[in-house]
Design a protein around this motif. Structure first.
Motif, PDB file in Angstrom:
ATOM      1  N   ASN A  36       0.808  -1.218   0.000  1.00 56.55           N
ATOM      2  CA  ASN A  36       0.000   0.000   0.000  1.00 56.55           C
ATOM      3  C   ASN A  36       0.842   1.268   0.000  1.00 56.55           C
ATOM      4  N   ASN A  37       1.979   1.228   0.707  1.00 54.35           N
ATOM      5  CA  ASN A  37       2.793   2.441   0.797  1.00 54.35           C
ATOM      6  C   ASN A  37       3.517   2.752  -0.518  1.00 54.35           C
ATOM      7  N   HIS A  38       3.505   1.816  -1.487  1.00 52.59           N
ATOM      8  CA  HIS A  38       4.120   2.057  -2.789  1.00 52.59           C
ATOM      9  C   HIS A  38       3.085   2.159  -3.909  1.00 52.59           C
ATOM     10  N   LEU A  39       1.817   2.155  -3.569  1.00 49.39           N
ATOM     11  CA  LEU A  39       0.772   2.116  -4.597  1.00 49.39           C
ATOM     12  C   LEU A  39       0.826   3.327  -5.509  1.00 49.39           C
ATOM     13  N   GLN A  40       0.893   4.529  -4.946  1.00 49.68           N
ATOM     14  CA  GLN A  40       0.899   5.744  -5.760  1.00 49.68           C
ATOM     15  C   GLN A  40       2.137   5.825  -6.644  1.00 49.68           C
ATOM     16  N   SER A  41       3.281   5.401  -6.114  1.00 46.72           N
ATOM     17  CA  SER A  41       4.516   5.409  -6.920  1.00 46.72           C
ATOM     18  C   SER A  41       4.404   4.438  -8.087  1.00 46.72           C
ATOM     19  N   PHE A  42       3.815   3.284  -7.831  1.00 46.58           N
ATOM     20  CA  PHE A  42       3.652   2.298  -8.901  1.00 46.58           C
ATOM     21  C   PHE A  42       2.704   2.821  -9.982  1.00 46.58           C
ATOM     22  N   LEU A  43       1.618   3.470  -9.583  1.00 43.62           N
ATOM     23  CA  LEU A  43       0.696   4.051 -10.561  1.00 43.62           C
ATOM     24  C   LEU A  43       1.388   5.131 -11.396  1.00 43.62           C
ATOM     25  N   HIS A  44       2.283   5.873 -10.764  1.00 43.52           N
ATOM     26  CA  HIS A  44       3.037   6.891 -11.504  1.00 43.52           C
ATOM     27  C   HIS A  44       3.939   6.241 -12.549  1.00 43.52           C
ATOM     28  N   GLU A  45       4.519   5.088 -12.210  1.00 44.47           N
ATOM     29  CA  GLU A  45       5.349   4.363 -13.173  1.00 44.47           C
ATOM     30  C   GLU A  45       4.512   3.892 -14.363  1.00 44.47           C
ATOM     31  N   LEU A  46       3.273   3.506 -14.116  1.00 42.93           N
ATOM     32  CA  LEU A  46       2.393   3.085 -15.219  1.00 42.93           C
ATOM     33  C   LEU A  46       2.135   4.227 -16.182  1.00 42.93           C
ATOM     34  N   ASP A  47       2.068   5.453 -15.653  1.00 38.93           N
ATOM     35  CA  ASP A  47       1.879   6.611 -16.536  1.00 38.93           C
ATOM     36  C   ASP A  47       3.048   6.760 -17.504  1.00 38.93           C
ATOM     37  N   GLY A  48       4.246   6.317 -17.064  1.00 33.19           N
ATOM     38  CA  GLY A  48       5.408   6.398 -17.940  1.00 33.19           C
ATOM     39  C   GLY A  48       5.409   5.346 -19.027  1.00 33.19           C
ATOM     40  N   ILE A  49       4.721   4.236 -18.801  1.00 31.06           N
ATOM     41  CA  ILE A  49       4.639   3.185 -19.826  1.00 31.06           C
ATOM     42  C   ILE A  49       3.733   3.611 -20.968  1.00 31.06           C
ATOM     43  N   SER A  50       2.632   4.255 -20.637  1.00 26.85           N
ATOM     44  CA  SER A  50       1.684   4.671 -21.670  1.00 26.85           C
ATOM     45  C   SER A  50       0.999   5.967 -21.243  1.00 26.85           C
ATOM     46  N   LYS A  51       0.910   6.882 -22.174  1.00 25.51           N
ATOM     47  CA  LYS A  51       0.174   8.119 -21.930  1.00 25.51           C
ATOM     48  C   LYS A  51      -1.313   7.962 -22.232  1.00 25.51           C
ATOM     49  N   ASP A  52      -1.655   6.832 -22.804  1.00 26.06           N
ATOM     50  CA  ASP A  52      -3.050   6.569 -23.171  1.00 26.06           C
ATOM     51  C   ASP A  52      -3.655   5.618 -22.139  1.00 26.06           C
ATOM     52  N   ILE A  53      -4.037   6.164 -20.978  1.00 24.71           N
ATOM     53  CA  ILE A  53      -4.700   5.384 -19.936  1.00 24.71           C
ATOM     54  C   ILE A  53      -6.200   5.444 -20.203  1.00 24.71           C
ATOM     55  N   VAL A  54      -6.744   4.340 -20.684  1.00 25.24           N
ATOM     56  CA  VAL A  54      -8.163   4.324 -21.029  1.00 25.24           C
ATOM     57  C   VAL A  54      -9.033   4.406 -19.784  1.00 25.24           C
ATOM     58  N   ARG A  55      -8.656   3.674 -18.729  1.00 29.54           N
ATOM     59  CA  ARG A  55      -9.448   3.669 -17.491  1.00 29.54           C
ATOM     60  C   ARG A  55      -8.529   3.389 -16.303  1.00 29.54           C
ATOM     61  N   GLN A  56      -8.778   4.100 -15.217  1.00 23.94           N
ATOM     62  CA  GLN A  56      -8.049   3.854 -13.966  1.00 23.94           C
ATOM     63  C   GLN A  56      -9.004   4.060 -12.793  1.00 23.94           C
ATOM     64  N   GLN A  57      -9.235   3.013 -12.040  1.00 23.91           N
ATOM     65  CA  GLN A  57     -10.174   3.054 -10.918  1.00 23.91           C
ATOM     66  C   GLN A  57      -9.542   2.390  -9.697  1.00 23.91           C
ATOM     67  N   ILE A  58      -9.485   3.115  -8.590  1.00 18.71           N
ATOM     68  CA  ILE A  58      -8.958   2.599  -7.330  1.00 18.71           C
ATOM     69  C   ILE A  58     -10.058   2.734  -6.275  1.00 18.71           C
ATOM     70  N   ARG A  59     -10.361   1.641  -5.591  1.00 17.49           N
ATOM     71  CA  ARG A  59     -11.394   1.685  -4.559  1.00 17.49           C
ATOM     72  C   ARG A  59     -10.854   1.034  -3.281  1.00 17.49           C
ATOM     73  N   GLY A  60     -11.307   1.550  -2.148  1.00 16.91           N
ATOM     74  CA  GLY A  60     -10.875   1.035  -0.857  1.00 16.91           C
ATOM     75  C   GLY A  60     -12.046   0.473  -0.063  1.00 16.91           C
ATOM     76  N   GLN A  61     -11.757  -0.539   0.737  1.00 24.49           N
ATOM     77  CA  GLN A  61     -12.773  -1.168   1.595  1.00 24.49           C
ATOM     78  C   GLN A  61     -12.269  -1.155   3.030  1.00 24.49           C
ATOM     79  N   ASP A  62     -12.985  -0.468   3.907  1.00 25.70           N
ATOM     80  CA  ASP A  62     -12.594  -0.355   5.310  1.00 25.70           C
ATOM     81  C   ASP A  62     -12.974  -1.637   6.051  1.00 25.70           C
TER      82      ASP A  62
END
Length: 285
Positions: free
Chosen positions: A112-138
């Protein structure tokens, strides 16, 4: 009359106080601590629910990402490498081709503490992100409920082990053993559920879908067709030569009588021409 009632009540109270508590403990004496523990378990659960807001929230994260990339194979390798860099791992991957278009699916577990960094790396792979959805469950309430129940069950286990050591009767020993086995089974189930919950809390799960972009697909398909075109052209040229040779053989064999006659006539004419030419040369000389 009142004095008589008061005297009887006093005698009854004195008799109750003088009764030996051990006389009331029979074959089920080992159940008393368990019942007390269950009461304590309920009390701890209620206190735990009241104090949940003071504890760290326990949240499970799930996400879906759809990306359009130029090279699916290379993108899969890059995502796998990024997952390892961030202490994550791949739980599932697949590839398929539909309507001459390549697709790939990857399921990744990332801390979890690396989730945002990993998503940022995905932006570098492709600038064409068709869909991105993150949901949390307490799941904070469920997690602390499991912890409280597990603690109470372990207390019961310790009490039952103590009773087993002190048991004198075989019947009591067997009863305690059955109850102990039941409690230990419940402890294993609770521990397994807690470990699973902790893994889901510590690691976010991402389902990544990759699809090859149309431009890359057209180039790729054109490259794949070039060798095929060369092969087809070579085969066609061989077929043309074979047809010509076949036609020549058919004409020669099929029209051989006519050709033989024509050849004979031509040969006779040529001999006659040669004779006339020879005779003219003699006269001139």
């Amino acid at each position: 009359m009142r004095i008589y009632v008061i005297i009887l009540a006093g005698i009854f109270l004195i008799g109750c106080q003088e009764t030996d508590p051990t006389d009331q403990v029979g074959e089920s004496s080992y159940d008393a601590p368990e019942q007390q523990t269950h009461k304590k378990e309920n009390a701890n659960w209620e206190n735990g629910q009241n104090n949940v807001i003071h504890e760290e929230r326990k949240v499970m994260y799930h996400g879906n990402v759809t990306m359009s990339v130029h090279n699916v194979e290379q993108s899969m390798k890059t995502i796998t490498s990024y997952a390892k860099d961030y202490d994550g791992y791949i739980t599932e991957s697949s590839r398929m081709t539909t309507d001459q278009q390549l697709y790939a699916n990857i399921r990744v577990k990332i801390p979890n503490n690396h989730l945002q960094s990993f998503l940022h790396e995905l932006d570098g792979i492709s600038k064409d992100i068709v869909r991105q959805q993150i949901r949390g469950q307490d799941v904070t309430e469920e997690y602390f409920d499991l912890s409280s129940r597990l603690k109470a069950k372990r207390t019961v286990e310790e009490r039952l082990l103590t009773f087993m050591k002190e048991a004198d009767k075989t019947e009591d020993l067997l009863s305690i053993s059955r109850e102990l086995a039941h409690v230990q089974e419940e402890i294993e189930q609770l521990e397994g559920r807690k470990r699973l919950l902790e893994n889901q809390i510590d690691f976010a799960e991402l389902f990544i879908e990759l699809k090859e972009s149309s431009t890359s697909l057209e180039v790729s398909q054109e490259n794949l067709k070039t060798p095929q075109k060369i092969k087809n052209a070579f085969i066609q040229s061989i077929n043309v030569i074979a047809k010509i040779l076949s036609l020549f053989v058919i004409v020669v064999i099929g029209f051989s009588p006519i050709l033989l006659c024509l050849a004979t006539v031509i040969f006779l004419c040529w001999i006659g021409y040669k004779r006339k030419t020879h005779q003219r040369r003699k006269k001139d000389s």
